[in-house]
Scaffold this motif. Structure first.
Motif, PDB file in Angstrom:
ATOM      1  N   CYS A  53       4.582 -51.587  26.898  1.00  0.00           N
ATOM      2  CA  CYS A  53       4.989 -52.986  27.073  1.00  0.00           C
ATOM      3  C   CYS A  53       6.341 -53.220  26.400  1.00  0.00           C
ATOM      4  N   VAL A  54       6.954 -54.347  26.697  1.00  0.00           N
ATOM      5  CA  VAL A  54       8.285 -54.653  26.168  1.00  0.00           C
ATOM      6  C   VAL A  54       8.328 -54.639  24.629  1.00  0.00           C
ATOM      7  N   PRO A  55       7.375 -55.271  23.928  1.00  0.00           N
ATOM      8  CA  PRO A  55       7.443 -55.259  22.457  1.00  0.00           C
ATOM      9  C   PRO A  55       7.427 -53.856  21.861  1.00  0.00           C
ATOM     10  N   VAL A  56       6.670 -52.944  22.461  1.00  0.00           N
ATOM     11  CA  VAL A  56       6.640 -51.565  21.949  1.00  0.00           C
ATOM     12  C   VAL A  56       7.978 -50.879  22.203  1.00  0.00           C
ATOM     13  N   LYS A  57       8.565 -51.103  23.376  1.00  0.00           N
ATOM     14  CA  LYS A  57       9.883 -50.533  23.656  1.00  0.00           C
ATOM     15  C   LYS A  57      10.917 -51.061  22.660  1.00  0.00           C
ATOM     16  N   VAL A  58      10.816 -52.348  22.352  1.00  0.00           N
ATOM     17  CA  VAL A  58      11.725 -52.945  21.372  1.00  0.00           C
ATOM     18  C   VAL A  58      11.512 -52.312  19.996  1.00  0.00           C
ATOM     19  N   PHE A  59      10.258 -52.054  19.640  1.00  0.00           N
ATOM     20  CA  PHE A  59       9.966 -51.437  18.348  1.00  0.00           C
ATOM     21  C   PHE A  59      10.623 -50.063  18.242  1.00  0.00           C
ATOM     22  N   PHE A  60      10.581 -49.292  19.317  1.00  0.00           N
ATOM     23  CA  PHE A  60      11.262 -47.995  19.336  1.00  0.00           C
ATOM     24  C   PHE A  60      12.746 -48.179  19.028  1.00  0.00           C
ATOM     25  N   GLY A  61      13.353 -49.174  19.670  1.00  0.00           N
ATOM     26  CA  GLY A  61      14.771 -49.423  19.441  1.00  0.00           C
ATOM     27  C   GLY A  61      15.073 -49.792  18.007  1.00  0.00           C
ATOM     28  N   HIS A  62      14.199 -50.599  17.397  1.00  0.00           N
ATOM     29  CA  HIS A  62      14.417 -51.014  16.008  1.00  0.00           C
ATOM     30  C   HIS A  62      14.291 -49.835  15.041  1.00  0.00           C
ATOM     31  N   THR A  63      13.334 -48.951  15.279  1.00  0.00           N
ATOM     32  CA  THR A  63      13.205 -47.785  14.387  1.00  0.00           C
ATOM     33  C   THR A  63      14.419 -46.878  14.494  1.00  0.00           C
ATOM     34  N   MET A  64      14.935 -46.725  15.710  1.00  0.00           N
ATOM     35  CA  MET A  64      16.115 -45.891  15.896  1.00  0.00           C
ATOM     36  C   MET A  64      17.334 -46.489  15.210  1.00  0.00           C
ATOM     37  N   ALA A  65      17.402 -47.817  15.149  1.00  0.00           N
ATOM     38  CA  ALA A  65      18.567 -48.492  14.580  1.00  0.00           C
ATOM     39  C   ALA A  65      18.716 -48.246  13.081  1.00  0.00           C
ATOM     40  N   ILE A  66      17.602 -47.970  12.390  1.00  0.00           N
ATOM     41  CA  ILE A  66      17.679 -47.797  10.933  1.00  0.00           C
ATOM     42  C   ILE A  66      17.259 -46.395  10.487  1.00  0.00           C
ATOM     43  N   SER A  67      16.970 -45.514  11.424  1.00  0.00           N
ATOM     44  CA  SER A  67      16.431 -44.200  11.057  1.00  0.00           C
ATOM     45  C   SER A  67      17.362 -43.391  10.158  1.00  0.00           C
ATOM     46  N   ASP A  68      18.667 -43.559  10.318  1.00  0.00           N
ATOM     47  CA  ASP A  68      19.607 -42.773   9.513  1.00  0.00           C
ATOM     48  C   ASP A  68      20.060 -43.508   8.252  1.00  0.00           C
ATOM     49  N   GLN A  69      19.424 -44.659   7.962  1.00  0.00           N
ATOM     50  CA  GLN A  69      19.815 -45.449   6.793  1.00  0.00           C
ATOM     51  C   GLN A  69      18.758 -45.465   5.706  1.00  0.00           C
ATOM     52  N   VAL A  70      17.588 -44.873   5.980  1.00  0.00           N
ATOM     53  CA  VAL A  70      16.467 -45.020   5.047  1.00  0.00           C
ATOM     54  C   VAL A  70      15.863 -43.664   4.689  1.00  0.00           C
ATOM     55  N   ASP A  71      15.084 -43.666   3.585  1.00  0.00           N
ATOM     56  CA  ASP A  71      14.363 -42.470   3.157  1.00  0.00           C
ATOM     57  C   ASP A  71      12.963 -42.416   3.768  1.00  0.00           C
ATOM     58  N   TYR A  72      12.394 -43.594   4.015  1.00  0.00           N
ATOM     59  CA  TYR A  72      11.073 -43.692   4.633  1.00  0.00           C
ATOM     60  C   TYR A  72      11.066 -44.840   5.629  1.00  0.00           C
ATOM     61  N   LEU A  73      10.257 -44.706   6.668  1.00  0.00           N
ATOM     62  CA  LEU A  73       9.957 -45.817   7.567  1.00  0.00           C
ATOM     63  C   LEU A  73       8.548 -46.301   7.242  1.00  0.00           C
ATOM     64  N   PHE A  74       8.386 -47.608   7.116  1.00  0.00           N
ATOM     65  CA  PHE A  74       7.064 -48.163   6.825  1.00  0.00           C
ATOM     66  C   PHE A  74       6.448 -48.664   8.128  1.00  0.00           C
ATOM     67  N   ILE A  75       5.485 -47.901   8.650  1.00  0.00           N
ATOM     68  CA  ILE A  75       4.794 -48.264   9.885  1.00  0.00           C
ATOM     69  C   ILE A  75       3.295 -48.104   9.632  1.00  0.00           C
ATOM     70  N   PRO A  76       2.671 -49.074   8.972  1.00  0.00           N
ATOM     71  CA  PRO A  76       1.248 -48.936   8.645  1.00  0.00           C
ATOM     72  C   PRO A  76       0.389 -48.932   9.906  1.00  0.00           C
ATOM     73  N   ARG A  77      -0.695 -48.188   9.844  1.00  0.00           N
ATOM     74  CA  ARG A  77      -1.627 -48.108  10.968  1.00  0.00           C
ATOM     75  C   ARG A  77      -2.710 -49.180  10.743  1.00  0.00           C
ATOM     76  N   ILE A  78      -2.397 -50.413  11.125  1.00  0.00           N
ATOM     77  CA  ILE A  78      -3.315 -51.530  10.899  1.00  0.00           C
ATOM     78  C   ILE A  78      -4.321 -51.594  12.046  1.00  0.00           C
ATOM     79  N   VAL A  79      -5.568 -51.316  11.727  1.00  0.00           N
ATOM     80  CA  VAL A  79      -6.623 -51.258  12.739  1.00  0.00           C
ATOM     81  C   VAL A  79      -7.385 -52.570  12.813  1.00  0.00           C
ATOM     82  N   CYS A  80      -7.894 -53.035  11.684  1.00  0.00           N
ATOM     83  CA  CYS A  80      -8.723 -54.247  11.656  1.00  0.00           C
ATOM     84  C   CYS A  80      -8.586 -54.905  10.292  1.00  0.00           C
TER      85      CYS A  80
END
Length: 325
Positions: A53-80
């Motif tokens: 879906c569009v929001p997931v595609k946008v999320f991919f773009g956002h992670t790529m935008a900062i991937s070379d600026q950070v030491d870690y990406l925070f993407i918690p696996r929130i289930v419930c």
């Protein structure tokens, strides 16, 4: 100083004050990816799964935008979080999709949060993150308490009429935003998922467009969790998905108020649960006495087309009000 990257998409509009404060208190630097742009969207579309879906595609773009600026990406696996409903499977798979779908990504903090497994799942998750960053138990607890206080302030601003980005500006940028109040004008409820409504690129800035037409706007984010929870929609069973269930209950609340002149359901093309929600809203007859419009957006949505539909809907509601009065 360690740099933690938080993509400005999906859960960002719900938990960013909590996450930023927590990492700030642990002595790390939080870096976000900013606003969604055409370039960011195109990058995400190119790398994401074709049926995402569009929001997931946008999320991919956002992670790529900062991937070379950070030491870690925070993407918690929130289930419930409520022991009853779960988040979309694509949310659960995001850490893996990013890790294996995009080359050159930094390490991902993908701690799992599932309230069905243990009562202290949230505390346990933040404890794991703190330990991963080399912090003591006392530092972790202190940081989490301050983060929860900041999240409470954020919720209070939302209940006062601000939208998430406005509330975040107030908290972290010293702004003094106040919800516009067009006295005597129409009030619309814009319902849907927060990461669709409040991403100004995906939503084609729908809230700003309505406000420029002197329409007062409220969203599910302006309701307290208790207000949403006590609503009963007409569906015979609870929906599985957390944001879908929240949207249905919020719509029920708005449909029962006398000061709501119109309801707009904003959904994303390609989202299966959202298409069901839209149908349920119409079948359950929530808006039998309130004008209702369903508006679907995708990566190709044009501003002119959305504006035309909004203007037509506003004109129709105004005509209805004149006929009644």
């Amino acid at each position: 100083m360690l740099r933690i990257g938080i993509p400005s998409a999906l859960f960002y509009y719900v938990y960013y004050p909590l996450w930023k404060t927590y990492f700030d208190e642990l002595g790390t630097q939080v870096i976000t990816s900013g606003k969604t742009t055409r370039k960011l969207m195109d990058n995400g579309v190119r790398e994401a799964l074709a049926d995402a879906c569009v929001p997931v595609k946008v999320f991919f773009g956002h992670t790529m935008a900062i991937s070379d600026q950070v030491d870690y990406l925070f993407i918690p696996r929130i289930v419930c979080l409520n022991k009853k409903t779960v988040y979309c499977p694509k949310f659960l798979g995001l850490p893996d999709m990013i890790r294996h779908g995009i080359p050159g990504m930094p390490p991902i903090i993908d701690v799992r949060v599932d309230a069905r497994e243990r009562k202290d799942s949230i505390l346990s998750a933040y404890y794991q993150v703190g330990k991963m960053l080399g912090k003591t138990s006392a530092q972790i607890i202190k940081a989490l308490l301050k983060a929860q206080i900041k999240q409470f302030k954020f919720q209070r601003l939302l209940c006062g009429g601000l939208q998430p980005l406005e509330a975040i500006d107030n908290i972290f940028n010293g702004k003094h935003n106040k919800p516009p109040d067009n006295q005597g004008q129409l009030k619309f409820a814009v319902v849907g998922y927060p990461y669709i409504i409040h991403d100004q690129y995906i939503s084609v800035a729908i809230i700003n467009k309505l406000r420029r037409m002197r329409i007062n706007v409220v969203t599910p984010d302006n309701l307290s969790p208790l207000t949403v929870r006590i609503q009963r929609h007409a569906s015979p069973k609870r929906l599985f998905w957390t944001f879908s269930e929240r949207t249905l209950r919020a719509t029920r609340y708005f449909a029962g108020r006398n000061d709501i002149d119109g309801i707009i359901h904003l959904s994303a093309f390609g989202c299966g649960p959202d298409s069901i929600v839209d149908r349920f809203i119409q079948l359950d007859n929530y808006s039998s006495t309130i004008p209702f419009m369903s508006l679907t957006v995708d990566e190709h949505s044009g501003e002119a087309g959305v504006s035309t539909r909004l203007e037509a809907f506003v004109d129709m509601v105004k005509r209805k009000r004149r006929d009644i009065t």
